[in-house]
Design an enzyme around this catalytic site. Structure first.
Site, PDB file in Angstrom:
ATOM      1  CG  LEU A  68      72.391  65.778  83.243  1.00  0.00           C
ATOM      2  CD1 LEU A  68      73.655  65.869  83.664  1.00  0.00           C
ATOM      3  CD2 LEU A  68      72.114  64.927  81.812  1.00  0.00           C
ATOM      4  CB  CYS A  69      71.061  58.892  83.731  1.00  0.00           C
ATOM      5  SG  CYS A  69      69.035  59.177  81.961  1.00  0.00           S
ATOM      6  CE  LYS A  70      74.959  54.773  76.388  1.00  0.00           C
ATOM      7  NZ  LYS A  70      75.537  55.828  75.562  1.00  0.00           N
ATOM      8  CB  THR A  97      75.802  62.085  80.155  1.00  0.00           C
ATOM      9  OG1 THR A  97      75.727  62.838  81.395  1.00  0.00           O
ATOM     10  CG2 THR A  97      77.137  62.720  79.765  1.00  0.00           C
TER      11      THR A  97
END
Length: 179
Positions: A68-70, A97
């Protein structure tokens, strides 16, 4: 080597709720992670990522690694760096996210911080304005500062990498408070 795969945020939510997501890795900055992260996600910032250390910390089972990241870009880069070092599936959650929050995944939240993307835009804009001002006030050669920043932005757009973003990610205000 299984390679990099993707999963929709909706399918990830279903797997997460069913307890099938043993290892969720968040590769944003520490400050971004503290603002909001999927419950159970472990922080391994992309700018400090060491695939072998991450895999050691993740344990030795065959369970997939969910990245996951933004919004998905940094997670994909991290997954591509990790995949050659493991037989496990490395799965990027599409939309990151942000998509997880939109799909109602349980998250831990904290104090809001400025996103890394916004920090890059502010820094790049300030450097361009500074280069123009210095070229008008001090010496014409300072216009090259603005040209250099513009070229860097073009390179970042073409290659989907951002050296300025990686440098800003290492700044103290982007570190986790508990790191």
């Amino acid at each position: 080597m299984s390679g990099v795969k993707t999963i929709s945020a909706k399918a990830f939510k279903e797997a997460h709720e069913a307890g099938k997501c043993k290892t969720v890795i968040d590769v944003r900055t520490g400050a971004e992670y503290e603002t909001c992260h999927v419950q159970g996600a472990q922080l391994f910032p992309l700018q400090d990522l060491k695939p072998t250390e991450l895999l050691k910390a993740a344990g030795g089972d065959d369970a997939p690694l969910y990245m996951l990241c933004k919004a998905g870009g940094r997670a994909k880069k991290a997954a591509e760096a990790i995949a050659p070092h493991t037989e496990r599936d490395v799965i990027v959650v599409e939309g990151g996210t942000d998509a997880c929050v939109s799909n109602g995944l349980p998250v831990n939240t904290g104090k809001d911080v400025m996103s890394l993307e916004r920090q890059v835009r502010i820094t790049a804009g300030a450097l361009v304005v500074l280069g123009v001002a210095l070229s008008l006030i001090v010496a014409p050669g300072f216009v090259w500062l603005s040209a250099f920043v513009g070229a860097g932005l073009m390179f970042a757009g073409i290659t989907d990498t951002c050296a300025m973003g990686m440098m800003l990610a290492r700044m103290p205000w982007n570190k986790a408070k508990n790191a």
